[in-house]
Design a protein around this motif. Structure first.
Motif, PDB file in Angstrom:
ATOM      1  N   SER A  37       0.807  -1.222   0.000  1.00  0.00           N
ATOM      2  CA  SER A  37       0.000   0.000   0.000  1.00  0.00           C
ATOM      3  C   SER A  37       0.839   1.271   0.000  1.00  0.00           C
ATOM      4  O   SER A  37       0.299   2.375  -0.056  1.00  0.00           O
ATOM      5  CB  SER A  37      -0.932   0.009   1.223  1.00  0.00           C
ATOM      6  OG  SER A  37      -0.177   0.028   2.423  1.00  0.00           O
ATOM      7  N   LYS A  42       3.498   1.187  -5.268  1.00  0.00           N
ATOM      8  CA  LYS A  42       2.602   1.657  -6.333  1.00  0.00           C
ATOM      9  C   LYS A  42       3.342   2.414  -7.428  1.00  0.00           C
ATOM     10  O   LYS A  42       2.943   2.377  -8.593  1.00  0.00           O
ATOM     11  CB  LYS A  42       1.471   2.506  -5.750  1.00  0.00           C
ATOM     12  CG  LYS A  42       1.876   3.883  -5.248  1.00  0.00           C
ATOM     13  CD  LYS A  42       0.659   4.618  -4.676  1.00  0.00           C
ATOM     14  CE  LYS A  42       1.043   6.005  -4.180  1.00  0.00           C
ATOM     15  NZ  LYS A  42      -0.127   6.705  -3.580  1.00  0.00           N
ATOM     16  N   LYS A  43       4.442   3.100  -7.068  1.00  0.00           N
ATOM     17  CA  LYS A  43       5.161   3.905  -8.053  1.00  0.00           C
ATOM     18  C   LYS A  43       6.258   3.139  -8.780  1.00  0.00           C
ATOM     19  O   LYS A  43       6.620   3.497  -9.908  1.00  0.00           O
ATOM     20  CB  LYS A  43       5.762   5.137  -7.379  1.00  0.00           C
ATOM     21  CG  LYS A  43       4.730   6.123  -6.876  1.00  0.00           C
ATOM     22  CD  LYS A  43       5.400   7.332  -6.219  1.00  0.00           C
ATOM     23  CE  LYS A  43       4.371   8.337  -5.722  1.00  0.00           C
ATOM     24  NZ  LYS A  43       5.014   9.500  -5.052  1.00  0.00           N
ATOM     25  N   TYR A  46       4.974  -2.272  -8.626  1.00  0.00           N
ATOM     26  CA  TYR A  46       3.891  -2.761  -9.482  1.00  0.00           C
ATOM     27  C   TYR A  46       4.053  -2.339 -10.942  1.00  0.00           C
ATOM     28  O   TYR A  46       3.795  -3.153 -11.845  1.00  0.00           O
ATOM     29  CB  TYR A  46       2.527  -2.356  -8.916  1.00  0.00           C
ATOM     30  CG  TYR A  46       2.054  -3.316  -7.853  1.00  0.00           C
ATOM     31  CD1 TYR A  46       1.322  -4.452  -8.188  1.00  0.00           C
ATOM     32  CD2 TYR A  46       2.369  -3.114  -6.516  1.00  0.00           C
ATOM     33  CE1 TYR A  46       0.900  -5.352  -7.218  1.00  0.00           C
ATOM     34  CE2 TYR A  46       1.958  -4.015  -5.533  1.00  0.00           C
ATOM     35  CZ  TYR A  46       1.224  -5.130  -5.892  1.00  0.00           C
ATOM     36  OH  TYR A  46       0.824  -6.031  -4.937  1.00  0.00           O
ATOM     37  N   LYS A  79      -6.536  -2.133  -6.512  1.00  0.00           N
ATOM     38  CA  LYS A  79      -6.275  -2.066  -7.954  1.00  0.00           C
ATOM     39  C   LYS A  79      -6.494  -0.658  -8.498  1.00  0.00           C
ATOM     40  O   LYS A  79      -5.753  -0.191  -9.371  1.00  0.00           O
ATOM     41  CB  LYS A  79      -7.162  -3.080  -8.676  1.00  0.00           C
ATOM     42  CG  LYS A  79      -6.809  -4.527  -8.358  1.00  0.00           C
ATOM     43  CD  LYS A  79      -7.786  -5.503  -9.009  1.00  0.00           C
ATOM     44  CE  LYS A  79      -7.470  -6.935  -8.612  1.00  0.00           C
ATOM     45  NZ  LYS A  79      -8.385  -7.914  -9.237  1.00  0.00           N
ATOM     46  N   GLN A  81      -5.954   1.996  -6.861  1.00  0.00           N
ATOM     47  CA  GLN A  81      -4.837   2.787  -6.354  1.00  0.00           C
ATOM     48  C   GLN A  81      -3.601   2.662  -7.236  1.00  0.00           C
ATOM     49  O   GLN A  81      -2.896   3.652  -7.475  1.00  0.00           O
ATOM     50  CB  GLN A  81      -4.500   2.325  -4.931  1.00  0.00           C
ATOM     51  CG  GLN A  81      -3.246   2.949  -4.348  1.00  0.00           C
ATOM     52  CD  GLN A  81      -2.906   2.382  -2.989  1.00  0.00           C
ATOM     53  OE1 GLN A  81      -3.748   2.356  -2.080  1.00  0.00           O
ATOM     54  NE2 GLN A  81      -1.677   1.926  -2.827  1.00  0.00           N
ATOM     55  N   ILE A  82      -3.328   1.454  -7.737  1.00  0.00           N
ATOM     56  CA  ILE A  82      -2.094   1.266  -8.511  1.00  0.00           C
ATOM     57  C   ILE A  82      -2.293   1.457 -10.018  1.00  0.00           C
ATOM     58  O   ILE A  82      -1.322   1.699 -10.739  1.00  0.00           O
ATOM     59  CB  ILE A  82      -1.470  -0.122  -8.248  1.00  0.00           C
ATOM     60  CG1 ILE A  82      -2.396  -1.244  -8.694  1.00  0.00           C
ATOM     61  CG2 ILE A  82      -1.083  -0.264  -6.796  1.00  0.00           C
ATOM     62  CD1 ILE A  82      -1.758  -2.628  -8.570  1.00  0.00           C
TER      63      ILE A  82
END
Length: 212
Positions: A37, A42-43, A46, A79, A81-82
């Motif tokens: 999270s 995320k940056k 993923y 999902k 969020q990313i």
């Protein structure tokens, strides 16, 4: 050899020679992203996994990507969020990649929480019926929680691994860690007490995160 069928088909599927050389592709693969999270995941993590999927390095019907962190959220929320950080792909490619992803929450210092999640993951691995499952643990977390989650993973997963069903397990951690040489040695020794060197891969925080 079980790799022959895939290698034989790889050129017809449009995969590069680098993909053809990957001997893990016939097996099931679970990627367990710790700290899923957070910003790093995320940056960087993923989006890198998405790129690997687009280029054939993660076989769609053999891969499970499970994000794990302390915050509570649904799969759909995670999902969403990313997704904005997945670049250079079509919407269909993003949908395909995200269909591999799941998110579960739990404490980093709780072997019980990790075991609960891996009970679900093992069911997915068995459903793939590849005969063997490999596992990659990516630590997208501060060094202060390397040891607690490392201990939880060892107790809940590594020590209970069946060599007849499971292949390799690897942990990826970022370096440098610690605020000086002494704190680095302390943390490195603590991880070394949990895992031998063949389990641990260290990547540079500024260089390695672009390559994953």
């Amino acid at each position: 050899c079980i790799t022959i069928p895939f290698v034989t088909m790889a050129p017809a599927l449009g995969y590069s020679p680098q993909v053809e050389a990957c001997d893990y592709l016939p097996d099931a693969l679970t990627i367990f992203v710790v700290g899923a999270s957070g910003d790093l995941a995320k940056k960087k993590t993923y989006p890198s996994l998405f790129d690997l999927h687009r280029h054939g390095f993660l076989v769609h019907h053999r891969t499970t990507i499970c994000g794990y962190a302390r915050s509570s959220k649904t799969d759909d929320d995670f999902k969403a969020q990313i997704r904005p950080f997945l670049k250079n792909g079509t919407e269909d490619e993003k949908d395909a990649f995200l269909s591999l992803c799941m998110y579960r929450n739990g404490a980093y210092d709780s072997a019980e929480d990790v075991a609960r999640v891996f009970k679900e993951i093992e069911e997915k691995e068995e459903a793939l019926a590849t005969g063997r499952s490999n596992r990659l643990f990516y630590f997208a977390i501060p060094p202060t929680v390397f040891v607690p989650i490392g201990k939880s993973i060892k107790e809940a997963v590594i020590t209970k691994t069946d060599p007849k069903k499971h292949g390799w397990s690897r942990l990826i951690v970022e370096k440098p860690f610690g605020h000086d040489l002494e704190s680095f040695k302390k943390l490195s020794n603590a991880m070394g007490n949990l895992y031998t060197e063949d389990y641990i891969y260290r990547i540079d925080h500024y260089l390695g995160k672009e390559m994953v």
